[in-house]
Design a protein around this motif. Structure first.
Motif, PDB file in Angstrom:
ATOM      1  N   GLN A   1      57.722   0.263 -10.294  1.00  0.00           N
ATOM      2  CA  GLN A   1      56.919   1.118  -9.418  1.00  0.00           C
ATOM      3  C   GLN A   1      55.458   1.100  -9.836  1.00  0.00           C
ATOM      4  O   GLN A   1      54.564   1.282  -9.001  1.00  0.00           O
ATOM      5  CB  GLN A   1      57.434   2.560  -9.491  1.00  0.00           C
ATOM      6  CG  GLN A   1      58.904   2.729  -9.147  1.00  0.00           C
ATOM      7  CD  GLN A   1      59.203   2.434  -7.688  1.00  0.00           C
ATOM      8  OE1 GLN A   1      58.386   2.736  -6.808  1.00  0.00           O
ATOM      9  NE2 GLN A   1      60.350   1.837  -7.431  1.00  0.00           N
ATOM     10  N   ALA A   2      55.217   0.880 -11.148  1.00  0.00           N
ATOM     11  CA  ALA A   2      53.843   0.913 -11.665  1.00  0.00           C
ATOM     12  C   ALA A   2      53.322  -0.461 -12.058  1.00  0.00           C
ATOM     13  O   ALA A   2      52.110  -0.698 -12.038  1.00  0.00           O
ATOM     14  CB  ALA A   2      53.771   1.851 -12.880  1.00  0.00           C
ATOM     15  N   ALA A   3      54.211  -1.369 -12.462  1.00  0.00           N
ATOM     16  CA  ALA A   3      53.771  -2.687 -12.941  1.00  0.00           C
ATOM     17  C   ALA A   3      54.782  -3.742 -12.527  1.00  0.00           C
ATOM     18  O   ALA A   3      55.935  -3.711 -12.965  1.00  0.00           O
ATOM     19  CB  ALA A   3      53.596  -2.671 -14.464  1.00  0.00           C
TER      20      ALA A   3
ATOM     21  N   ASP B   1      55.547   0.246 -19.010  1.00  0.00           N
ATOM     22  CA  ASP B   1      55.842  -0.426 -17.741  1.00  0.00           C
ATOM     23  C   ASP B   1      55.271  -1.839 -17.743  1.00  0.00           C
ATOM     24  O   ASP B   1      55.936  -2.791 -17.304  1.00  0.00           O
ATOM     25  CB  ASP B   1      55.253   0.379 -16.578  1.00  0.00           C
ATOM     26  CG  ASP B   1      55.951   1.722 -16.411  1.00  0.00           C
ATOM     27  OD1 ASP B   1      57.106   1.854 -16.862  1.00  0.00           O
ATOM     28  OD2 ASP B   1      55.330   2.647 -15.844  1.00  0.00           O
ATOM     29  N   GLU B   2      54.048  -2.002 -18.254  1.00  0.00           N
ATOM     30  CA  GLU B   2      53.455  -3.338 -18.365  1.00  0.00           C
ATOM     31  C   GLU B   2      54.236  -4.199 -19.349  1.00  0.00           C
ATOM     32  O   GLU B   2      54.424  -5.408 -19.122  1.00  0.00           O
ATOM     33  CB  GLU B   2      51.996  -3.230 -18.802  1.00  0.00           C
ATOM     34  CG  GLU B   2      51.048  -2.698 -17.747  1.00  0.00           C
ATOM     35  CD  GLU B   2      49.593  -2.808 -18.184  1.00  0.00           C
ATOM     36  OE1 GLU B   2      49.330  -3.476 -19.221  1.00  0.00           O
ATOM     37  OE2 GLU B   2      48.736  -2.239 -17.497  1.00  0.00           O
ATOM     38  N   LEU B   3      54.681  -3.588 -20.436  1.00  0.00           N
ATOM     39  CA  LEU B   3      55.479  -4.327 -21.414  1.00  0.00           C
ATOM     40  C   LEU B   3      56.754  -4.869 -20.767  1.00  0.00           C
ATOM     41  O   LEU B   3      57.118  -6.036 -20.953  1.00  0.00           O
ATOM     42  CB  LEU B   3      55.836  -3.413 -22.587  1.00  0.00           C
ATOM     43  CG  LEU B   3      56.810  -4.006 -23.636  1.00  0.00           C
ATOM     44  CD1 LEU B   3      56.095  -5.012 -24.512  1.00  0.00           C
ATOM     45  CD2 LEU B   3      57.429  -2.914 -24.484  1.00  0.00           C
ATOM     46  N   LEU B   4      57.432  -4.042 -19.982  1.00  0.00           N
ATOM     47  CA  LEU B   4      58.654  -4.479 -19.335  1.00  0.00           C
ATOM     48  C   LEU B   4      58.390  -5.560 -18.290  1.00  0.00           C
ATOM     49  O   LEU B   4      59.195  -6.501 -18.137  1.00  0.00           O
ATOM     50  CB  LEU B   4      59.363  -3.287 -18.698  1.00  0.00           C
ATOM     51  CG  LEU B   4      60.100  -2.369 -19.680  1.00  0.00           C
ATOM     52  CD1 LEU B   4      60.539  -1.076 -18.996  1.00  0.00           C
ATOM     53  CD2 LEU B   4      61.305  -3.077 -20.295  1.00  0.00           C
TER      54      LEU B   4
ATOM     55  N   TYR C   1      49.215  -4.202 -24.205  1.00  0.00           N
ATOM     56  CA  TYR C   1      49.768  -3.523 -23.041  1.00  0.00           C
ATOM     57  C   TYR C   1      49.280  -2.078 -22.975  1.00  0.00           C
ATOM     58  O   TYR C   1      49.278  -1.351 -23.980  1.00  0.00           O
ATOM     59  CB  TYR C   1      51.304  -3.574 -23.083  1.00  0.00           C
ATOM     60  CG  TYR C   1      51.815  -4.982 -23.246  1.00  0.00           C
ATOM     61  CD1 TYR C   1      51.747  -5.884 -22.182  1.00  0.00           C
ATOM     62  CD2 TYR C   1      52.317  -5.437 -24.462  1.00  0.00           C
ATOM     63  CE1 TYR C   1      52.181  -7.191 -22.328  1.00  0.00           C
ATOM     64  CE2 TYR C   1      52.746  -6.742 -24.613  1.00  0.00           C
ATOM     65  CZ  TYR C   1      52.679  -7.623 -23.540  1.00  0.00           C
ATOM     66  OH  TYR C   1      53.095  -8.924 -23.694  1.00  0.00           O
ATOM     67  N   ALA C   2      48.929  -1.659 -21.764  1.00  0.00           N
ATOM     68  CA  ALA C   2      48.443  -0.292 -21.563  1.00  0.00           C
ATOM     69  C   ALA C   2      49.584   0.694 -21.419  1.00  0.00           C
ATOM     70  O   ALA C   2      49.376   1.908 -21.559  1.00  0.00           O
ATOM     71  CB  ALA C   2      47.547  -0.244 -20.320  1.00  0.00           C
TER      72      ALA C   2
END
Length: 815
Positions: A591-593, A675-678, A671-672
């Motif tokens: 949903q975010a990244a 979600d970005e990491l995933l 990563y910020a």
């Protein structure tokens, strides 16, 4: 033209005849006699051996001695080469057959010292155990002598004959299995390296034993009915009065190849070596098993049901052997190991029992400092002391004997060296008596107290034993010699110079975890944590993952009307908790990244409706497993670089905890957000799948492509022998996190359900078949039932056995 075809026909006919003759000589001629009469000179009275449609023997004898001798004979009928291979591996005697290529493996086991310990313990056996092992050895040896001209195929391929069996050979195989189930010293080295690199604070999180999914058998606050060890009045560990302490030993370095030699055995060595290496890798990953018992409140009969499936290396033939034994004082059916008399897991007319590995830490590494000026000395209390130097001689096919020296300190053998520093291993298996007392005597117990008394004799390996009896009782005991330590718990190598980290004894039997008739009527273990915070003695903190245990409780809690087939359905369940959690995290993170790779985005869409059941045809499962691996790599790479595989703990629990709590301290700098990491892990996962499969398309990534079953014979790794001897490339549902425990090379090495309301409704099955002989109808006749989760009933009563009987062989004393 007609002449040409006639010649071609006769050539084909001759080839067919030659092939048939070879098959008869090497495959069918060695098959054992199943009917009629056969001499067995050591018997006092005749013994009958009935076999059913699966080739399962029922041996009836007039004495325990005759029973053991006949069992040795029957085991040799079906598994002679397996017997010989296992003892040669454990004794370090492979080079005698395979030549110099096998030297490093032999050095490893000679350093370990299983043969030395077995010979020592065999000389000190109690009279009953000695007589039983000697009778068993006589049975094996009489079969060898009677069949020297028609031995199983493997002996012909490798061009050698087996030596006579000895009582110590049984003990050395016990030691081989002990190593499989308690090998932790290399993990202790890796834990020390990881701790040094990440620091103590992060190491506490990485090596935490906590998980919300764990279900404790004893020691949970507020559940004092769950066993004697769960009370607040239990002694602290440093106040425990120990059982007596004795002495120990261990393994060595990884194998390396020497130049090849041109013979069949040397050509086949890579197959055997690969089989052994895969077994070692299974140990390092952590083998698992399932067992549980439910009271009559859950069942259709009103009597308990007990289930067990042990997860070990899957091979052809299987590691377990199914048998029914009857003699005065004995009527027991179940599973035993090649080389081991009596029955290890199973039931008699009154009780049933099963095991999973507990993982109790019974190996400690001691850092020893050796004298640079005299390599035979090491430091003790600041003074140089002589090490015990043992000269080992290995017979090598085709060349001179190999001689090397094993160094033993006061703690045990030196298993690794780094300059002047060395690591010596202390291990309960090699304490005096450690191999002589195992689980084979449980078949004569008739009730809970007798069962406990038999377990008091057991040294190990430490097992979670579940119990049920026909009176409706159920119970659990973890039985083994588990060391008490002056300081620390042996999680990492400790200084060996002083006495600060010495063993002071063993946890007394009455203070080992145990429970009898818990109020909720359900006990389940699956190698995960079994003791809660109120249990004080230290067993280990290296528990296996909690997912299988949690799923067993989910499927059984509050159920009623259960039958044996329902237990088999649980054993073959393919739900994967770890992957379903990750699927939900990925869908939410998207949903975010979003991942950059369109294939990853496509797979994320599919995951929205994924049920958690891991089917062999689903690329979603392949994707989730790759994401799990890549997520762990991204989290640990800042600290371990490309050596993230050093971390072999409850890694999925760690990933789950980090993704649930999302602490800033673990988020890598590029990563910020998590979600970005995933999203990055998803991109890396599809790249990995493409690389490993050779396909760019999602349709080319079904789970079966990465997780198909490879059930190998030790000689059947490649070519024609792979096709003839092994079971390979079989799609299978489930993951290693499922109760089914599906992975390419290890999994349920047997399945067992005991129905205490009707023994004849009990179920037993092996992954391949009872026989290790290629030409036998029972070489792999159980495989389809095992693979598809279909039941095989295990008759026990006289009437049921008579109805199932297909063969009867009478073994008679020699005239």
């Amino acid at each position: 033209m007609q002449r040409f075809f006639r010649i071609l026909f006769w050539i084909a006919a001759l080839l067919l005849l030659a092939g048939s003759a070879l098959a008869w000589r090497y495959v069918y001629r060695p098959l054992p006699q199943l009917d009629g009469r056969a001499p067995l000179p050591g018997l006092a009275q005749s013994v009958t051996v009935d076999r059913d449609a699966w080739g399962i023997p029922h041996i009836r004898a007039a004495s325990l001695g005759d029973l053991a001798e006949a069992q040795g004979y029957v085991m040799a009928q079906d598994r002679l080469w397996q017997l010989d291979l296992m003892r040669r591996v454990a004794r370090g005697e492979l080079s005698e057959i395979f030549g110099p290529l096998a030297l490093d493996v032999d050095r490893q086991y000679r350093t370990l010292g299983l043969a030395r310990a077995a010979e020592r313990d065999a000389a000190q056996l109690d009279p009953e155990s000695r007589a039983t092992l000697e009778a068993y050895a006589r049975g094996v040896n009489h079969f060898i002598e009677q069949h020297r001209e028609r031995l199983p195929l493997e002996f012909s391929l490798l061009r050698y004959q087996p030596r006579p069996w000895q009582p110590a050979d049984t003990l050395v195989i016990v030691g081989y299995m002990y190593q499989d189930l308690t090998h932790t010293w290399e993990a202790e080295l890796n834990r020390a390296k990881v701790t040094e690199r990440v620091g103590p604070e992060r190491a506490r999180e990485l090596f935490s034993q906590e998980s919300e999914l764990d279900r404790y058998v004893v020691g949970e606050p507020g559940q004092n009915d769950r066993g004697q060890a769960a009370g607040d009045d239990q002694d602290d560990e440093d106040e425990i009065q120990p059982d007596n302490v004795l002495k120990a030993a261990a393994p060595s370095a990884p194998p390396r190849f020497t130049p090849d030699t041109p013979d069949v055995a040397a050509t086949l060595w890579p197959s055997v070596h690969s089989w052994l290496a895969a077994s070692a890798e299974d140990i390092h990953r952590g083998l698992g098993s399932n067992n549980w018992v439910v009271s009559g409140d859950y069942t259709a009969s009103g009597k308990p049901l007990l289930a067990n499936d042990t997860h070990l290396r899957l091979s052809v033939p299987p590691i377990w052997y199914e048998i029914h034994l009857t003699a005065p004082g004995w009527n027991v059916k179940g599973f035993t190991l090649p080389g081991a008399p009596l029955v290890i897991i199973g039931h008699n007319a009154r009780i049933a029992w099963g095991f999973t590995n507990n993982g109790a830490d019974v190996q400690d590494l001691y850092i020893e400092t050796f004298n640079p000026a005299n390599p035979g000395e090491y430091r003790v209390h600041g003074q140089w002391q002589p090490a015990q130097l043992l000269q080992e001689t290995i017979r090598v096919k085709g060349q001179a004997d190999e001689k090397f020296t094993v160094a033993l300190t006061r703690h045990g053998p030196v298993v690794r060296r780094e300059g002047d520093k060395a690591y010596a291993l202390r291990w309960t298996a090699l304490e005096p008596g450690g191999l002589a007392s195992s689980y084979q005597w449980l078949g004569r117990a008739r009730n809970w107290e007798e069962f406990r008394n038999e377990l008091k004799r057991v040294w190990g390996p430490g097992q979670n034993a579940v119990y049920a009896d026909v009176d409706g009782n159920i119970g659990y005991i973890m039985a083994a010699r588990v060391p008490l330590r002056k300081k620390g718990h042996g999680e990492v190598p400790v200084p060996g110079d002083g006495d600060d980290y010495e063993w002071t004894g063993y946890i007394p039997f009455d203070q080992l975890p145990q429970v009898f008739n818990p109020e909720d009527g359900l006990i389940a273990t699956a190698n995960a944590r079994v003791v809660g915070p109120l249990y004080k003695p230290y067993l280990t903190d290296r528990w296996e993952l909690p997912y299988r245990t949690a799923r067993i409780y989910d499927l059984l809690a509050d159920k009623s009307g259960l039958r044996a087939e329902d237990m088999l359905n649980v054993q073959t369940d393919i739900y994967s908790y770890a992957h379903l959690f990750l699927a939900r995290q990925l869908v939410a993170a998207a949903q975010a990244a979003q991942p950059h790779d369109a294939r990853a985005r496509d797979l994320l869409e599919r995951l929205k409706d994924w049920s958690g059941e891991a089917g062999a045809d689903e690329p979603e499962v392949s994707f989730l497993e790759a994401v799990r691996v890549e997520t762990l790599h991204l989290l640990l790479q800042p600290y371990l670089g490309e050596e993230t595989k050093l971390y072999q703990w409850r890694s999925s629990v760690f990933v789950q905890k980090v993704l649930t709590e999302r602490p800033e301290r673990w988020l890598p700098k590029p990563y910020a957000s998590y979600d970005e990491l995933l999203a990055a892990a998803a991109d890396r996962a599809v790249a990995r799948l493409e690389r490993e499969s050779g396909s760019r398309r999602v349709s080319g990534w079904p789970w079966r492509r990465f997780n198909s079953l490879q059930m190998l014979h030790p000689l059947g790794r490649t070519g024609l022998l792979r096709w003839l001897l092994s079971i390979t490339d079989q799609p299978q549902n489930g993951t290693r996190y499922s109760i089914r425990a599906a992975s390419p090379t290890d999994g349920p090495s047997m399945r067992f359900t005991a129905d205490l309301g009707d023994w004849d409704a009990s179920l037993m099955q092996l992954p391949a078949g009872e026989s290790g002989q290629l030409g036998s109808a029972h070489y792999k006749d159980q495989f389809s039932y095992w693979s598809e989760g279909q039941p095989i009933t295990a008759p026990f009563s006289e009437a049921a056995e008579a109805a199932a009987r297909r063969h009867t062989l009478t073994l008679h004393p020699a005239p």
